[in-house]
Scaffold this motif. Structure first.
Motif, PDB file in Angstrom:
ATOM      1  N   ALA A  59       0.835  -1.206   0.000  1.00 54.30           N
ATOM      2  CA  ALA A  59       0.000   0.000   0.000  1.00 54.30           C
ATOM      3  C   ALA A  59       0.868   1.254   0.000  1.00 54.30           C
ATOM      4  O   ALA A  59       0.576   2.218  -0.703  1.00 54.30           O
ATOM      5  CB  ALA A  59      -0.938  -0.007   1.201  1.00 54.30           C
ATOM      6  N   ARG A  60       1.960   1.229   0.761  1.00 59.53           N
ATOM      7  CA  ARG A  60       2.877   2.371   0.805  1.00 59.53           C
ATOM      8  C   ARG A  60       3.527   2.582  -0.557  1.00 59.53           C
ATOM      9  O   ARG A  60       3.633   3.712  -1.041  1.00 59.53           O
ATOM     10  CB  ARG A  60       3.946   2.156   1.880  1.00 59.53           C
ATOM     11  N   ARG A  61       3.952   1.489  -1.191  1.00 59.42           N
ATOM     12  CA  ARG A  61       4.584   1.596  -2.513  1.00 59.42           C
ATOM     13  C   ARG A  61       3.595   2.123  -3.555  1.00 59.42           C
ATOM     14  O   ARG A  61       3.953   2.948  -4.395  1.00 59.42           O
ATOM     15  CB  ARG A  61       5.147   0.245  -2.951  1.00 59.42           C
ATOM     16  N   LEU A  62       2.357   1.635  -3.510  1.00 61.04           N
ATOM     17  CA  LEU A  62       1.339   2.109  -4.458  1.00 61.04           C
ATOM     18  C   LEU A  62       1.030   3.587  -4.246  1.00 61.04           C
ATOM     19  O   LEU A  62       0.853   4.331  -5.219  1.00 61.04           O
ATOM     20  CB  LEU A  62       0.071   1.269  -4.328  1.00 61.04           C
ATOM     21  N   LEU A  63       0.966   4.002  -2.996  1.00 60.49           N
ATOM     22  CA  LEU A  63       0.717   5.415  -2.694  1.00 60.49           C
ATOM     23  C   LEU A  63       1.860   6.279  -3.224  1.00 60.49           C
ATOM     24  O   LEU A  63       1.634   7.318  -3.844  1.00 60.49           O
ATOM     25  CB  LEU A  63       0.530   5.613  -1.188  1.00 60.49           C
ATOM     26  N   GLN A  64       3.097   5.841  -2.994  1.00 67.40           N
ATOM     27  CA  GLN A  64       4.246   6.609  -3.472  1.00 67.40           C
ATOM     28  C   GLN A  64       4.291   6.641  -4.998  1.00 67.40           C
ATOM     29  O   GLN A  64       4.583   7.674  -5.591  1.00 67.40           O
ATOM     30  CB  GLN A  64       5.553   6.045  -2.915  1.00 67.40           C
ATOM     31  N   ALA A  65       3.979   5.521  -5.632  1.00 61.83           N
ATOM     32  CA  ALA A  65       3.966   5.479  -7.103  1.00 61.83           C
ATOM     33  C   ALA A  65       2.903   6.423  -7.664  1.00 61.83           C
ATOM     34  O   ALA A  65       3.139   7.128  -8.652  1.00 61.83           O
ATOM     35  CB  ALA A  65       3.724   4.051  -7.588  1.00 61.83           C
ATOM     36  N   ALA A  66       1.742   6.443  -7.023  1.00 60.42           N
ATOM     37  CA  ALA A  66       0.675   7.348  -7.467  1.00 60.42           C
ATOM     38  C   ALA A  66       1.095   8.802  -7.288  1.00 60.42           C
ATOM     39  O   ALA A  66       0.890   9.633  -8.177  1.00 60.42           O
ATOM     40  CB  ALA A  66      -0.617   7.059  -6.712  1.00 60.42           C
ATOM     41  N   ALA A  67       1.690   9.106  -6.140  1.00 61.63           N
ATOM     42  CA  ALA A  67       2.143  10.479  -5.889  1.00 61.63           C
ATOM     43  C   ALA A  67       3.208  10.894  -6.897  1.00 61.63           C
ATOM     44  O   ALA A  67       3.177  12.015  -7.426  1.00 61.63           O
ATOM     45  CB  ALA A  67       2.669  10.604  -4.460  1.00 61.63           C
ATOM     46  N   ASP A  68       4.142   9.995  -7.197  1.00 54.76           N
ATOM     47  CA  ASP A  68       5.192  10.308  -8.178  1.00 54.76           C
ATOM     48  C   ASP A  68       4.595  10.538  -9.566  1.00 54.76           C
ATOM     49  O   ASP A  68       4.982  11.482 -10.265  1.00 54.76           O
ATOM     50  CB  ASP A  68       6.218   9.170  -8.245  1.00 54.76           C
ATOM     51  N   ALA A  69       3.650   9.690  -9.966  1.00 57.58           N
ATOM     52  CA  ALA A  69       3.043   9.823 -11.288  1.00 57.58           C
ATOM     53  C   ALA A  69       2.222  11.110 -11.402  1.00 57.58           C
ATOM     54  O   ALA A  69       2.283  11.808 -12.414  1.00 57.58           O
ATOM     55  CB  ALA A  69       2.172   8.604 -11.590  1.00 57.58           C
ATOM     56  N   VAL A  70       1.469  11.430 -10.358  1.00 64.62           N
ATOM     57  CA  VAL A  70       0.671  12.660 -10.367  1.00 64.62           C
ATOM     58  C   VAL A  70       1.591  13.881 -10.372  1.00 64.62           C
ATOM     59  O   VAL A  70       1.349  14.846 -11.104  1.00 64.62           O
ATOM     60  CB  VAL A  70      -0.311  12.703  -9.173  1.00 64.62           C
ATOM     61  N   HIS A  71       2.660  13.826  -9.607  1.00 66.40           N
ATOM     62  CA  HIS A  71       3.617  14.933  -9.576  1.00 66.40           C
ATOM     63  C   HIS A  71       4.217  15.153 -10.963  1.00 66.40           C
ATOM     64  O   HIS A  71       4.299  16.294 -11.444  1.00 66.40           O
ATOM     65  CB  HIS A  71       4.712  14.634  -8.552  1.00 66.40           C
ATOM     66  N   SER A  72       4.613  14.076 -11.627  1.00 67.22           N
ATOM     67  CA  SER A  72       5.162  14.180 -12.985  1.00 67.22           C
ATOM     68  C   SER A  72       4.139  14.769 -13.951  1.00 67.22           C
ATOM     69  O   SER A  72       4.476  15.591 -14.805  1.00 67.22           O
ATOM     70  CB  SER A  72       5.595  12.803 -13.486  1.00 67.22           C
ATOM     71  N   TYR A  73       2.887  14.347 -13.796  1.00 64.83           N
ATOM     72  CA  TYR A  73       1.818  14.863 -14.657  1.00 64.83           C
ATOM     73  C   TYR A  73       1.611  16.363 -14.420  1.00 64.83           C
ATOM     74  O   TYR A  73       1.492  17.132 -15.378  1.00 64.83           O
ATOM     75  CB  TYR A  73       0.534  14.082 -14.398  1.00 64.83           C
ATOM     76  N   PHE A  74       1.604  16.772 -13.175  1.00 67.91           N
ATOM     77  CA  PHE A  74       1.445  18.193 -12.870  1.00 67.91           C
ATOM     78  C   PHE A  74       2.597  19.004 -13.461  1.00 67.91           C
ATOM     79  O   PHE A  74       2.377  20.085 -14.027  1.00 67.91           O
ATOM     80  CB  PHE A  74       1.378  18.424 -11.362  1.00 67.91           C
ATOM     81  N   ILE A  75       3.806  18.499 -13.354  1.00 66.11           N
ATOM     82  CA  ILE A  75       4.959  19.209 -13.919  1.00 66.11           C
ATOM     83  C   ILE A  75       4.820  19.313 -15.432  1.00 66.11           C
ATOM     84  O   ILE A  75       5.043  20.376 -16.011  1.00 66.11           O
ATOM     85  CB  ILE A  75       6.273  18.510 -13.533  1.00 66.11           C
ATOM     86  N   GLN A  76       4.446  18.210 -16.079  1.00 65.84           N
ATOM     87  CA  GLN A  76       4.287  18.237 -17.532  1.00 65.84           C
ATOM     88  C   GLN A  76       3.200  19.224 -17.942  1.00 65.84           C
ATOM     89  O   GLN A  76       3.348  19.953 -18.918  1.00 65.84           O
ATOM     90  CB  GLN A  76       3.958  16.830 -18.057  1.00 65.84           C
ATOM     91  N   ARG A  77       2.104  19.270 -17.187  1.00 61.04           N
ATOM     92  CA  ARG A  77       1.041  20.232 -17.477  1.00 61.04           C
ATOM     93  C   ARG A  77       1.564  21.661 -17.373  1.00 61.04           C
ATOM     94  O   ARG A  77       1.277  22.499 -18.223  1.00 61.04           O
ATOM     95  CB  ARG A  77      -0.131  20.043 -16.509  1.00 61.04           C
TER      96      ARG A  77
END
Length: 105
Positions: A59-77
């Motif tokens: 669960a911790r790994r999935l949460l971190q992966a989601a946060a990393d992916a969303v962060h990357s998406y926000f930066i790209q936006r």
């Protein structure tokens, strides 16, 4: 007989400059990268939502992966000129716990 305006028929007469071609390529790459980052974020959020929570480390790994992916998406936006993320947060149903990992309140 109807004659089309020069802007449609005169493409050969008004070729794109090297700078305009380069700008088109940059915009196309930005759009492609934005789409890829959005799909990656959506997939990570789906995986997080599908977790049953029985394995705390997973669960911790999935949460971190989601946060990393969303962060990357926000930066790209932001690199594409999109400043507000409220609609994306709503449309992707980004959980508060993911946003908290990004430092959002």
């Amino acid at each position: 007989m109807l004659k089309l305006p020069n802007t449609i028929t005169g493409l050969v007469a008004h070729p794109l400059s090297g700078d305009a071609v380069l700008q088109q390529e940059i915009v196309a790459e930005q759009a492609s990268s934005l789409g890829h980052a959005g799909r990656r974020a959506a997939l990570a959020l789906e995986r997080l939502a599908g977790d049953d929570g029985t394995d705390a480390e997973r669960a911790r790994r999935l949460l971190q992966a989601a946060a990393d992916a969303v962060h990357s998406y926000f930066i790209q936006r932001e690199l594409c000129g999109f400043r507000g993320h409220e609609a994306v947060i709503r449309d992707l149903a980004i959980p508060a716990r993911v946003l908290a990992r990004l430092g959002a309140r």
